[in-house]
Design an enzyme around this catalytic site. Sequence first.
Site, PDB file in Angstrom:
ATOM      1  N   HIS A  86      -3.068  26.776  20.117  1.00 30.01           N
ATOM      2  CA  HIS A  86      -4.828  26.281  20.841  1.00 30.01           C
ATOM      3  C   HIS A  86      -5.769  28.279  21.394  1.00 30.01           C
ATOM      4  O   HIS A  86      -3.749  29.375  21.388  1.00 30.01           O
ATOM      5  CB  HIS A  86      -4.397  25.988  23.043  1.00 30.01           C
ATOM      6  CG  HIS A  86      -3.155  26.522  23.677  1.00 30.01           C
ATOM      7  ND1 HIS A  86      -2.941  27.311  24.063  1.00 30.01           N
ATOM      8  CD2 HIS A  86      -1.306  26.402  23.660  1.00 30.01           C
ATOM      9  CE1 HIS A  86      -2.254  28.620  25.216  1.00 30.01           C
ATOM     10  NE2 HIS A  86      -1.367  27.158  24.514  1.00 30.01           N
ATOM     11  N   ASP A  88      -7.018  29.038  24.243  1.00 30.24           N
ATOM     12  CA  ASP A  88      -7.096  29.023  25.467  1.00 30.24           C
ATOM     13  C   ASP A  88      -6.145  30.159  26.247  1.00 30.24           C
ATOM     14  O   ASP A  88      -5.446  29.702  25.495  1.00 30.24           O
ATOM     15  CB  ASP A  88      -7.957  27.753  25.932  1.00 30.24           C
ATOM     16  CG  ASP A  88      -6.733  27.208  26.513  1.00 30.24           C
ATOM     17  OD1 ASP A  88      -5.874  26.848  25.396  1.00 30.24           O
ATOM     18  OD2 ASP A  88      -6.556  26.051  26.808  1.00 30.24           O
ATOM     19  N   GLU A 153      -5.677  23.251  26.134  1.00 29.08           N
ATOM     20  CA  GLU A 153      -4.044  23.473  26.651  1.00 29.08           C
ATOM     21  C   GLU A 153      -3.536  24.002  27.784  1.00 29.08           C
ATOM     22  O   GLU A 153      -3.175  22.665  28.459  1.00 29.08           O
ATOM     23  CB  GLU A 153      -3.716  24.192  25.371  1.00 29.08           C
ATOM     24  CG  GLU A 153      -1.617  23.352  25.113  1.00 29.08           C
ATOM     25  CD  GLU A 153      -0.826  24.087  26.249  1.00 29.08           C
ATOM     26  OE1 GLU A 153      -0.063  23.486  27.115  1.00 29.08           O
ATOM     27  OE2 GLU A 153      -1.327  25.273  26.954  1.00 29.08           O
ATOM     28  N   GLU A 154      -4.467  24.823  27.753  1.00 33.29           N
ATOM     29  CA  GLU A 154      -3.879  25.864  29.596  1.00 33.29           C
ATOM     30  C   GLU A 154      -4.632  24.928  30.975  1.00 33.29           C
ATOM     31  O   GLU A 154      -4.547  25.267  32.415  1.00 33.29           O
ATOM     32  CB  GLU A 154      -4.120  27.112  29.120  1.00 33.29           C
ATOM     33  CG  GLU A 154      -3.650  27.940  29.258  1.00 33.29           C
ATOM     34  CD  GLU A 154      -2.346  28.081  29.452  1.00 33.29           C
ATOM     35  OE1 GLU A 154      -1.526  27.120  30.039  1.00 33.29           O
ATOM     36  OE2 GLU A 154      -2.155  28.918  28.310  1.00 33.29           O
ATOM     37  N   ASP A 180       4.519  27.392  20.424  1.00 33.92           N
ATOM     38  CA  ASP A 180       3.903  27.945  22.001  1.00 33.92           C
ATOM     39  C   ASP A 180       5.187  27.576  22.675  1.00 33.92           C
ATOM     40  O   ASP A 180       4.888  26.796  23.780  1.00 33.92           O
ATOM     41  CB  ASP A 180       3.141  26.836  21.476  1.00 33.92           C
ATOM     42  CG  ASP A 180       2.001  26.705  23.005  1.00 33.92           C
ATOM     43  OD1 ASP A 180       2.021  27.891  23.664  1.00 33.92           O
ATOM     44  OD2 ASP A 180       1.767  26.221  23.597  1.00 33.92           O
ATOM     45  N   HIS A 213     -11.838  28.088  68.724  1.00 34.84           N
ATOM     46  CA  HIS A 213     -10.950  28.357  69.413  1.00 34.84           C
ATOM     47  C   HIS A 213      -9.819  27.810  69.639  1.00 34.84           C
ATOM     48  O   HIS A 213      -9.786  26.538  70.477  1.00 34.84           O
ATOM     49  CB  HIS A 213     -11.721  28.558  70.546  1.00 34.84           C
ATOM     50  CG  HIS A 213     -11.973  29.716  71.494  1.00 34.84           C
ATOM     51  ND1 HIS A 213     -10.459  29.513  72.146  1.00 34.84           N
ATOM     52  CD2 HIS A 213     -12.243  30.710  71.800  1.00 34.84           C
ATOM     53  CE1 HIS A 213      -9.853  31.030  72.615  1.00 34.84           C
ATOM     54  NE2 HIS A 213     -11.561  31.453  72.741  1.00 34.84           N
ATOM     55  N   THR A 315      -7.782  33.519  66.839  1.00 35.38           N
ATOM     56  CA  THR A 315      -7.116  32.708  67.068  1.00 35.38           C
ATOM     57  C   THR A 315      -8.038  31.693  66.950  1.00 35.38           C
ATOM     58  O   THR A 315      -8.976  31.414  67.226  1.00 35.38           O
ATOM     59  CB  THR A 315      -7.373  32.821  69.462  1.00 35.38           C
ATOM     60  OG1 THR A 315      -8.511  33.561  69.868  1.00 35.38           O
ATOM     61  CG2 THR A 315      -5.440  33.904  69.910  1.00 35.38           C
ATOM     62  N   SER A 399       5.144  22.575  29.633  1.00 38.20           N
ATOM     63  CA  SER A 399       4.692  21.344  28.794  1.00 38.20           C
ATOM     64  C   SER A 399       4.193  21.429  28.159  1.00 38.20           C
ATOM     65  O   SER A 399       3.062  22.499  28.657  1.00 38.20           O
ATOM     66  CB  SER A 399       4.551  20.669  30.356  1.00 38.20           C
ATOM     67  OG  SER A 399       4.856  20.569  32.152  1.00 38.20           O
ATOM     68  N   HIS A 427       1.574  33.513  31.686  1.00 38.41           N
ATOM     69  CA  HIS A 427       0.600  33.103  33.128  1.00 38.41           C
ATOM     70  C   HIS A 427       0.695  33.852  33.625  1.00 38.41           C
ATOM     71  O   HIS A 427      -0.209  34.001  34.882  1.00 38.41           O
ATOM     72  CB  HIS A 427       0.986  31.485  33.484  1.00 38.41           C
ATOM     73  CG  HIS A 427       0.665  30.426  32.369  1.00 38.41           C
ATOM     74  ND1 HIS A 427       0.709  29.181  32.916  1.00 38.41           N
ATOM     75  CD2 HIS A 427       0.935  31.065  31.159  1.00 38.41           C
ATOM     76  CE1 HIS A 427       0.727  28.561  31.887  1.00 38.41           C
ATOM     77  NE2 HIS A 427       0.457  29.254  30.703  1.00 38.41           N
TER      78      HIS A 427
HETATM   79  N1  BES Z   1       3.029  27.358  25.852  1.00 37.41           N
HETATM   80  C1  BES Z   1       3.081  26.576  27.314  1.00 37.41           C
HETATM   81  C2  BES Z   1       4.501  26.073  27.191  1.00 37.41           C
HETATM   82  C3  BES Z   1       5.818  25.347  27.414  1.00 37.41           C
HETATM   83  C4  BES Z   1       6.068  26.902  28.448  1.00 37.41           C
HETATM   84  C5  BES Z   1       6.228  25.494  26.586  1.00 37.41           C
HETATM   85  C6  BES Z   1       6.846  27.432  28.720  1.00 37.41           C
HETATM   86  C7  BES Z   1       7.329  26.199  26.480  1.00 37.41           C
HETATM   87  C8  BES Z   1       8.053  27.173  27.491  1.00 37.41           C
HETATM   88  C9  BES Z   1       2.059  26.359  27.716  1.00 37.41           C
HETATM   89  O1  BES Z   1       0.213  26.780  27.029  1.00 37.41           O
HETATM   90  C10 BES Z   1       1.447  25.872  29.008  1.00 37.41           C
HETATM   91  O2  BES Z   1       1.141  26.505  29.542  1.00 37.41           O
HETATM   92  N2  BES Z   1       1.746  24.255  29.299  1.00 37.41           N
HETATM   93  C11 BES Z   1       0.869  24.402  30.687  1.00 37.41           C
HETATM   94  C12 BES Z   1       0.486  22.642  30.715  1.00 37.41           C
HETATM   95  C13 BES Z   1      -0.422  22.082  31.826  1.00 37.41           C
HETATM   96  C14 BES Z   1      -1.362  22.733  32.188  1.00 37.41           C
HETATM   97  C15 BES Z   1      -0.395  20.736  31.180  1.00 37.41           C
HETATM   98  C16 BES Z   1       1.925  24.215  31.548  1.00 37.41           C
HETATM   99  O3  BES Z   1       3.166  24.107  31.032  1.00 37.41           O
HETATM  100  O4  BES Z   1       2.318  24.152  33.049  1.00 37.41           O
HETATM  101 MN    MN Z   2       0.797  27.753  25.530  1.00 38.89          MN
HETATM  102 MN    MN Z   3       0.717  28.562  28.471  1.00 38.09          MN
END
Ligand code: BES
Ligand code: MN
Ligand code: MN
Length: 456
Positions: A86, A88, A153-154, A180, A213, A315, A399, A427
């Site tokens: 990916h 992105d 993907e993200e 990835d 309030h 408050t 994931s 991230h």
């Molecule tokens: N590259 C990651 C997936 C990943 C992270 C694989 C750590 C193995 C170890 C991918 O870009 C990612 O961040 N996926 C998201 C998927 C979600 C947005 C549906 C994730 O895992 O949060």
């Molecule tokens: Mn990734």
């Molecule tokens: Mn990612």
Amino acid sequence: MNDVLDFINVNRDRYVDELKEYLAIPSVSALPQHAGDVRRAAEWTAEALRRAGMHDVRIMDTPGHPVVYGEWLGAPGKPTILYYGHYDVQPVDPVDLWTTPPFEATVRDGEIYARGAADDKGQVFMHIKAIEAFTKKTGGLPVNMKVLIEGEEEVGSDHLGDFIKNHKQELVADVVVISDSPMFDRGIPSICYGLRGLAYFQLDIRGTKSDLHSGSFGGAVANPAFVLTQVLAQMKDRSGRVKIPGFYDAVRSLSDVERAEWKKLPFNETRYRKDLGAPRLFGEKGYSTLERVWARPTFEVNGLLSGFTGEGAKTVLPAVSMAKVSMRLVPDQDPDTIADLFERYVRKLCPATVQLTITRMHGGKPWMTEFDNKYVRAAGRAIEAGFGQRPVFNREGGSIPVVSTFQEELGVPSVLFGIGLPDENAHAPDEKLDLGNFHNGIIASAHLYQEIANLS
Ligand code: BES
Ligand code: MN
Ligand code: MN
């Protein structure tokens, strides 16, 4: 092969310069204001594939961000690799915590820092350069290759499932290759044979039509911040077990073989804890840290918002509260079934004193494969050639929603050949990629294509 490897060694610096250009494009798929940049990254990816010698490179539109596709099918009788990645990236906030700006890639101590360096532009670029080395030195590739680089993907790959269903014929392949994911540790390359799935939600609670309030009205109406936290507090017990009824019903238990294999991995729990800056680790009772992350599902709060959070005291009774929550799933949990169970449980817990809205956001199925197949063995040899070390086999907690789609729709197995590192800061601020691994990864990728070619 030697010419190809020489070419890769000679071009090392050029690769880093080009990668910096790729990383300069802020292709943040989650933010609408970056839609133009996402398209620009697609165009950049397409152009890089063309220059690398891929044929018929196209940007293919989806209802969301575009997919970049290219192919090289000049090796009749040889296997076909479908390479997936990916282009992105994740948002950069909190941007103040970056040492250098996220879209001005900077090299420090042999690592390149930028959003997308590891996840996933750097790893995509590694394959593009391995392809380029072959086409430049040998006039083609040893295998047939289809390349599919997506831009969503993200944000959950929402449109990729349909894209794959609509292009089944074109995407036919023998094996999917994906880079990835992180390797097990610095100096310990790995092949990943399992990923967790995901079910993500937003919860919105409204108590009253406006903030109030807290003196005049406190005690007379429910407080949405309090209701939300009370609901969330019912999601896990003190031993880290998720309390959603039926949540564990489909969980495949960890095999004794896997348990034993994972115990042998050089995992240093104290270092892991210290690197994270956690006073103590916490997770489901009865499981080791690796087991908790790789083989057990979890419920997590990703974000919480309500009431007054500025300086000083105010408050006030907030009118609304909001939480982003998600569950990581393992085989054989199904995201839709889990979503139903979660929704039913939350509705049961939430009192009638407030209005609750549950929004289902993205999801993805967990994935796991038999790792003793010829492609995995080929990948093992390629990694050994590139990194001077045999890979270990691991699962990961993250994931990649499309991996199970490749299996289900195309019937094609995937090999996860990741060269990131656990401390790559994916991230997070200061995301980085080790340039030694990047370079070795190009070499290993070239070996992988050759190894897969040799299988026929
Ligand atoms: N590259 C990651 C997936 C990943 C992270 C694989 C750590 C193995 C170890 C991918 O870009 C990612 O961040 N996926 C998201 C998927 C979600 C947005 C549906 C994730 O895992 O949060
Ligand atoms: Mn990734
Ligand atoms: Mn990612």
